[in-house]
Design an enzyme around this catalytic site. Sequence first.
Site, PDB file in Angstrom:
ATOM      1  N   ASN A   9      -9.653   4.918   9.775  1.00 30.35           N
ATOM      2  CA  ASN A   9     -10.173   3.722   9.108  1.00 30.35           C
ATOM      3  C   ASN A   9      -9.015   2.743   8.974  1.00 30.35           C
ATOM      4  O   ASN A   9      -8.106   2.959   8.176  1.00 30.35           O
ATOM      5  CB  ASN A   9     -10.729   4.111   7.726  1.00 30.35           C
ATOM      6  CG  ASN A   9     -11.128   2.886   6.907  1.00 30.35           C
ATOM      7  OD1 ASN A   9     -11.208   1.779   7.439  1.00 30.35           O
ATOM      8  ND2 ASN A   9     -11.382   3.093   5.625  1.00 30.35           N
ATOM      9  N   LYS A  11      -9.089  -0.212   7.875  1.00 34.75           N
ATOM     10  CA  LYS A  11      -9.229  -1.133   6.736  1.00 34.75           C
ATOM     11  C   LYS A  11      -8.929  -2.566   7.211  1.00 34.75           C
ATOM     12  O   LYS A  11      -9.296  -2.906   8.337  1.00 34.75           O
ATOM     13  CB  LYS A  11      -8.341  -0.685   5.576  1.00 34.75           C
ATOM     14  CG  LYS A  11      -8.583   0.798   5.228  1.00 34.75           C
ATOM     15  CD  LYS A  11      -7.930   1.239   3.967  1.00 34.75           C
ATOM     16  CE  LYS A  11      -8.252   2.723   3.730  1.00 34.75           C
ATOM     17  NZ  LYS A  11      -7.777   3.217   2.442  1.00 34.75           N
ATOM     18  N   HIS A  95     -17.493   3.427   1.073  1.00 34.20           N
ATOM     19  CA  HIS A  95     -16.062   3.668   0.888  1.00 34.20           C
ATOM     20  C   HIS A  95     -15.674   3.257  -0.537  1.00 34.20           C
ATOM     21  O   HIS A  95     -16.197   2.285  -1.074  1.00 34.20           O
ATOM     22  CB  HIS A  95     -15.251   2.882   1.917  1.00 34.20           C
ATOM     23  CG  HIS A  95     -13.808   3.308   1.941  1.00 34.20           C
ATOM     24  ND1 HIS A  95     -12.893   2.856   1.011  1.00 34.20           N
ATOM     25  CD2 HIS A  95     -13.147   4.178   2.739  1.00 34.20           C
ATOM     26  CE1 HIS A  95     -11.726   3.435   1.264  1.00 34.20           C
ATOM     27  NE2 HIS A  95     -11.849   4.241   2.303  1.00 34.20           N
ATOM     28  N   GLU A  97     -13.259   1.724  -1.695  1.00 34.13           N
ATOM     29  CA  GLU A  97     -12.795   0.333  -1.856  1.00 34.13           C
ATOM     30  C   GLU A  97     -13.981  -0.614  -1.924  1.00 34.13           C
ATOM     31  O   GLU A  97     -13.945  -1.625  -2.622  1.00 34.13           O
ATOM     32  CB  GLU A  97     -11.823  -0.019  -0.724  1.00 34.13           C
ATOM     33  CG  GLU A  97     -10.474   0.661  -0.933  1.00 34.13           C
ATOM     34  CD  GLU A  97      -9.725   1.021   0.336  1.00 34.13           C
ATOM     35  OE1 GLU A  97     -10.002   0.460   1.404  1.00 34.13           O
ATOM     36  OE2 GLU A  97      -8.843   1.908   0.237  1.00 34.13           O
ATOM     37  N   GLU A 166     -13.493  11.604  -0.235  1.00 28.53           N
ATOM     38  CA  GLU A 166     -12.221  10.918  -0.431  1.00 28.53           C
ATOM     39  C   GLU A 166     -11.986  10.727  -1.924  1.00 28.53           C
ATOM     40  O   GLU A 166     -12.484   9.752  -2.500  1.00 28.53           O
ATOM     41  CB  GLU A 166     -12.243   9.551   0.258  1.00 28.53           C
ATOM     42  CG  GLU A 166     -12.516   9.609   1.748  1.00 28.53           C
ATOM     43  CD  GLU A 166     -12.032   8.358   2.466  1.00 28.53           C
ATOM     44  OE1 GLU A 166     -11.223   8.509   3.381  1.00 28.53           O
ATOM     45  OE2 GLU A 166     -12.444   7.246   2.093  1.00 28.53           O
ATOM     46  N   GLY A 172      -4.210   6.285  -0.312  1.00 29.12           N
ATOM     47  CA  GLY A 172      -3.092   5.346  -0.240  1.00 29.12           C
ATOM     48  C   GLY A 172      -2.013   5.618  -1.264  1.00 29.12           C
ATOM     49  O   GLY A 172      -1.127   4.793  -1.485  1.00 29.12           O
ATOM     50  N   SER A 210      -4.667  10.172   1.988  1.00 27.64           N
ATOM     51  CA  SER A 210      -3.272  10.490   2.324  1.00 27.64           C
ATOM     52  C   SER A 210      -3.145  11.644   3.312  1.00 27.64           C
ATOM     53  O   SER A 210      -2.230  12.470   3.205  1.00 27.64           O
ATOM     54  CB  SER A 210      -2.453  10.767   1.055  1.00 27.64           C
ATOM     55  OG  SER A 210      -2.430   9.621   0.226  1.00 27.64           O
ATOM     56  N   GLY A 231      -6.605   6.928   6.741  1.00 31.75           N
ATOM     57  CA  GLY A 231      -6.324   5.511   6.547  1.00 31.75           C
ATOM     58  C   GLY A 231      -4.985   5.151   7.164  1.00 31.75           C
ATOM     59  O   GLY A 231      -4.856   5.002   8.381  1.00 31.75           O
ATOM     60  N   GLY A 232      -3.965   5.049   6.322  1.00 30.61           N
ATOM     61  CA  GLY A 232      -2.652   4.567   6.746  1.00 30.61           C
ATOM     62  C   GLY A 232      -2.113   5.223   8.016  1.00 30.61           C
ATOM     63  O   GLY A 232      -1.636   4.530   8.922  1.00 30.61           O
TER      64      GLY A 232
HETATM   65  P1  13P Z   1      -5.143   6.810   3.285  1.00 30.70           P
HETATM   66  O1  13P Z   1      -5.141   7.828   4.386  1.00 30.70           O
HETATM   67  O2  13P Z   1      -4.284   5.626   3.571  1.00 30.70           O
HETATM   68  O3  13P Z   1      -4.881   7.442   1.950  1.00 30.70           O
HETATM   69  O4  13P Z   1      -6.643   6.205   3.222  1.00 30.70           O
HETATM   70  C1  13P Z   1      -7.707   7.069   3.154  1.00 30.70           C
HETATM   71  C2  13P Z   1      -8.959   6.293   3.319  1.00 30.70           C
HETATM   72  O5  13P Z   1      -9.355   5.551   2.444  1.00 30.70           O
HETATM   73  C3  13P Z   1      -9.687   6.420   4.595  1.00 30.70           C
HETATM   74  O6  13P Z   1     -10.938   5.835   4.515  1.00 30.70           O
END
Ligand code: 13P
Length: 253
Positions: A9, A11, A95, A97, A166, A172, A210, A231-232
């Site tokens: 993802n 983002k 999600h 967010e 999640e 993050g 993470s 994510g990251g």
């Molecule tokens: P991170 O892997 O950056 O923690 O993000 C997870 C996420 O929100 C994937 O949708």
Amino acid sequence: MPQRIVAGNWKMHGSRQFLAGFLASLTGDVLAKAGCEVLLFPPATLLPLLSAQAPDLGIGLGIQTVHPESQGAFTGEIAAEMAADVGATWTLVGHSERRQIFGESDADVALRALAARRAGLRTMLCVGESLAERQRGDAEAVVTRQLDAVLEALGDDLATGGIAYEPVWAIGTGETASPEMAQAMHAMIRGVLRRRSERLAEMPILYGGSVKPANAAALFAEVDIDGALVGGASLDPAAFLAIIRAMETHGNP
Ligand code: 13P
């Protein structure tokens, strides 16, 4: 046996230049041979570009959110049909967010899942509790409520997609749920799905929060962890590939 999936993802990250570099570093048919489904959820601006190349690379494509309606006066929004039109076959819904920053309720998430079904997109339903909810002992109740809202709307049709657990406190932050903690919640989710149908119980349940090359293998060794929503680390092709390899090596057979 649920399908195993490693998904990225992105983002609100990525440009055409970034995409070119990312794709250039995926050598040969490494993803096509991955032994698990590989998905990317880039920003919508990159979907048309990626969809020209993703199938050859063995990558499935998704959008990060969709609007409930198929068209209309909703400035700035993107319909599920539009995402499908430019090559998406998946969408994230719910999600954290979207829930936290954009105020999407369980009902809003269910409407988006219905829109995905209408457009023929597979749904990756994201669920997860906040730190305060976990500390109050409400984690399982919150996740069950989030699941039920969409299961009530879609029933067995949700089975074409996946679930991503999640925990908000792990996104993050560098904090990962321990493999045991994640496994416990995944087993709980599997139970909620199984109470509705065996077909739903076969859905892939991904862990997100993470996920890195260093912790992926231990997570993937757990029996109910069928993959990761990254994510990251998915913005770094070497790290993303290392997580895919961890799935090949340590995922459930
Ligand atoms: P991170 O892997 O950056 O923690 O993000 C997870 C996420 O929100 C994937 O949708």
